[in-house]
Design an enzyme around this catalytic site. Structure first.
Site, mmCIF file in Angstrom:
data_model
loop_
_atom_site.group_PDB
_atom_site.id
_atom_site.type_symbol
_atom_site.label_atom_id
_atom_site.label_comp_id
_atom_site.label_asym_id
_atom_site.label_seq_id
_atom_site.Cartn_x
_atom_site.Cartn_y
_atom_site.Cartn_z
ATOM 1 N N GLY A 28 0.916 -1.105 0.172
ATOM 2 C CA GLY A 28 0.194 -0.051 0.107
ATOM 3 C C GLY A 28 0.879 1.395 0.032
ATOM 4 C CE1 TYR A 29 3.539 2.736 -4.050
ATOM 5 C CE2 TYR A 29 1.624 1.385 -3.960
ATOM 6 C CZ TYR A 29 2.929 1.675 -4.410
ATOM 7 O OH TYR A 29 3.755 0.677 -5.358
#
Length: 161
Positions: A28-29
């Protein structure tokens, strides 16, 4: 300073029978824009945090810093990522002294398969196996941080060519 020199290709043929290993990855970012990103990843049973940034005069080389963190902390950080989560299996294929990392995406990026090759220098010549298709190095929509925000399932038909 750490660098990543990488080229990307669409996968257009069979490769799984050539793979020497595969690993399930969730990433994820925490932050991303076209120039830089902060990513958290669980690869197998290990956690990582990675910071990447572009270099203005190249599409192939980027700054990259990656650090292993406890998987429990990576899981906590993934909760901060909201809907910018990517799930994929990474297959490793060796071909004529080159390592191809092939990502088969799931979820909103289902149907997309991308091969990445990390190089020693930008102009390194590589021989491509039969399963390698069109090169997409430099096409920002194929960067994982972009796929997290604008997934493959939302692309128009002409974007998938």
């Amino acid at each position: 300073m750490a660098y990543e020199i990488e080229r990307k290709f669409i996968v257009s043929g069979e490769y799984k029978h050539l793979a020497t290993s595969s690993t399930y990855i969730v990433q994820g970012y925490i932050f991303s824009n076209p120039e830089k990103s902060v990513r958290v990843r669980i690869k197998g049973d290990k956690g990582f945090i990675t910071i990447k940034s572009s270099i203005s005069d190249t599409l192939v080389t980027r700054n990259e810093w990656e650090y292993q963190i406890p998987a429990s902390e990576a899981n906590e950080l993934l909760r901060l990522c909201g809907d910018t989560i990517i799930e994929k299996t990474r297959y490793i294929v060796y071909y004529k002294s080159i390592t191809f990392e092939i990502d088969e995406f799931y979820g909103k990026n289902e149907g997309l398969q991308i091969a990445e090759v990390e190089l020693s220098f930008e102009n390194q010549i590589i021989e491509k196996p039969a399963f390698i298709g069109k090169e997409v190095t430099g096409d920002s929509k194929y960067i994982n941080a972009s796929l997290a925000k604008y997934p493959y399932s939302e692309w128009k038909k002409e974007e998938k060519k």
